[in-house]
Design an enzyme around this catalytic site. Structure first.
Site, PDB file in Angstrom:
ATOM      1  N   SER A  62     -27.316 -35.031  -6.657  1.00  0.00           N
ATOM      2  CA  SER A  62     -27.234 -35.757  -5.386  1.00  0.00           C
ATOM      3  C   SER A  62     -28.346 -35.412  -4.407  1.00  0.00           C
ATOM      4  CB  SER A  62     -25.877 -35.506  -4.717  1.00  0.00           C
ATOM      5  OG  SER A  62     -25.674 -34.122  -4.483  1.00  0.00           O
ATOM      6  N   ASP A 353     -23.068 -33.585   5.687  1.00  0.00           N
ATOM      7  CA  ASP A 353     -21.666 -33.479   5.277  1.00  0.00           C
ATOM      8  C   ASP A 353     -21.417 -32.021   4.900  1.00  0.00           C
ATOM      9  OD1 ASP A 353     -22.739 -33.152   2.717  1.00  0.00           O
ATOM     10  OD2 ASP A 353     -22.248 -35.175   2.055  1.00  0.00           O
ATOM     11  N   HIS A 356     -24.405 -31.458   1.784  1.00  0.00           N
ATOM     12  CA  HIS A 356     -25.791 -31.917   1.764  1.00  0.00           C
ATOM     13  C   HIS A 356     -26.466 -31.730   3.121  1.00  0.00           C
ATOM     14  CE1 HIS A 356     -23.599 -34.348  -1.285  1.00  0.00           C
ATOM     15  NE2 HIS A 356     -24.649 -33.999  -2.024  1.00  0.00           N
TER      16      HIS A 356
END
Length: 378
Positions: A62, A353, A356
């Site tokens: 990610s 978040d 991240h």
């Protein structure tokens, strides 16, 4: 009150993410070229000079996924607000941040282009393909079980997509030019954190079978196999991103750091052991007769640790919580503007978040990479 177990928190996360997946709507990249034009006007560092490489080609998780998960039947997506709140047109493209991610910033710094697009779900022009794409998929890893648990794209499947991509390059430019592009490209590999944070410490699937050292060896073996496969496909330069201090990431503080949400030492020890073993493995590859690829280990542990421990030096006032919701557990489906609010001072946060970093933190991390490894790679 007894705090929820890591497994219970994971189940809650997956349940909320499943609900979000059924009804959320993300970007189809219909305005991708328009966004790229707008970014060209900003003239970032690296723009206006001859590109340092022919293309940027990325594999991983990610941290470098610009939206390959968007059309998957998975709960691991970022194609809904507040992701992308500071992106162009406030568009949630699938990037796990409020703005850009490292793969974009690397491409910019090298003067290649302004956005490194996802390979999947995007109407890519010939120029987009010629200058590189990202095959990365959020929540994947070197452990073959990791992508299976959350139904995302394995690293082997990412290689299969690369093979398909190479065929498209041949159709566009011919075999000779394709070989030149691949030979002059920077390849980036960024994975491993989800293996430790999710598969090993959050689910019960691996920790009953492996202790930390043996699990790290499983990951290192997977990473070596993957690097050999990338090298065999023509890569001449690979930047291999190390693991951050996993135990200090907001969600891992919540899951393993007790009521005071301290950094969880076992996760950090696993990351440090992994980084040490990966560097030994890379040194062995680079010294191996017949291995024609230069692999450079890109340490991010030190700079992220500094951002979290001494954030005030960089202008950050919040280093232990994300900007989304409470900042303690919200990620992917739980970080959704329909259910939670978002902070007004994202500039002050290291994390967007609970997992991240923010655009601003990513810029500092990528700058540190180029400051320390740029002369070796380019």
């Amino acid at each position: 009150m007894t705090p929820p177990t890591p497994l219970l928190l994971l189940l809650l996360l997956l349940a909320a993410a499943a609900a979000a997946t059924r009804c959320c709507h993300g970007s189809s990249y219909s305005s991708y070229q328009q966004q790229q034009y707008k970014m060209n006007a900003s003239q970032p560092e690296g723009e206006g000079r001859r590109p340092a490489v022919t293309a940027v080609i990325v594999f991983g998780d990610s941290i470098v996924d610009p939206g390959n998960n968007n059309d998957l039947h998975t709960m691991i997506k970022a194609n809904h607000p507040p992701y992308g709140k500071d992106f162009f047109n406030h568009e949630a493209t699938g990037r796990y941040s409020n703005g850009l991610i490292p793969s974009d910033l690397i491409a910019q710094q090298l003067g290649v282009k302004q956005l490194l697009p996802a390979y999947l779900g995007v109407d890519l022009s010939p120029e987009d393909l010629l200058t590189g794409v990202s095959f990365a998929s959020g929540a994947t890893g070197f452990d073959p079980l990791t992508p299976v648990v959350v139904s995302v794209i394995s690293l082997d499947q990412q290689l299969a997509y690369f093979d398909e991509y190479r065929g498209k390059l041949v159709d566009i430019a011919g075999e000779e030019e394709t070989a030149r592009i691949i030979d002059g490209a920077l390849f980036v590999v960024c994975a491993g954190t989800d293996d430790v944070a999710n598969t090993y410490f959050t689910t019960p699937f691996r920790s009953v079978e492996y202790d930390i050292p043996s699990y790290v060896e499983l990951l290192v073996s997977g990473a070596e196999e993957f690097l050999r496969k990338v090298s065999a496909r023509g890569a001449r330069k690979i930047g291999f991103v190390g693991m951050p201090p996993v135990g200090c990431v907001p969600s891992q503080r919540t899951l393993g750091g007790g009521l005071d949400r301290a950094c969880e030492p076992k996760r950090n020890e696993a990351a440090q052991l992994y980084n040490a073993r990966i560097q030994e493995m890379i040194a062995g590859l680079n010294a191996e007769a017949g291995f024609t690829t230069l692999v450079v280990f890109l340490d991010i542990y030190r700079i992220l640790d500094d951002l979290m421990e001494r954030g005030d030096r960089y202008g950050f006032s919040e280093t232990t919580r994300g900007c989304c919701g409470t900042g303690t557990i919200e990620v992917t489906g739980l970080c959704d503007s329909r259910f939670v609010s978002v902070c007004d001072d994202v500039y002050q946060h290291v994390f967007f978040d609970s997992y991240h970093p923010t655009d601003r933190a990513y810029r500092i991390i990528v700058k540190d990479m180029f400051d320390n490894y740029g002369q070796v790679l380019f």
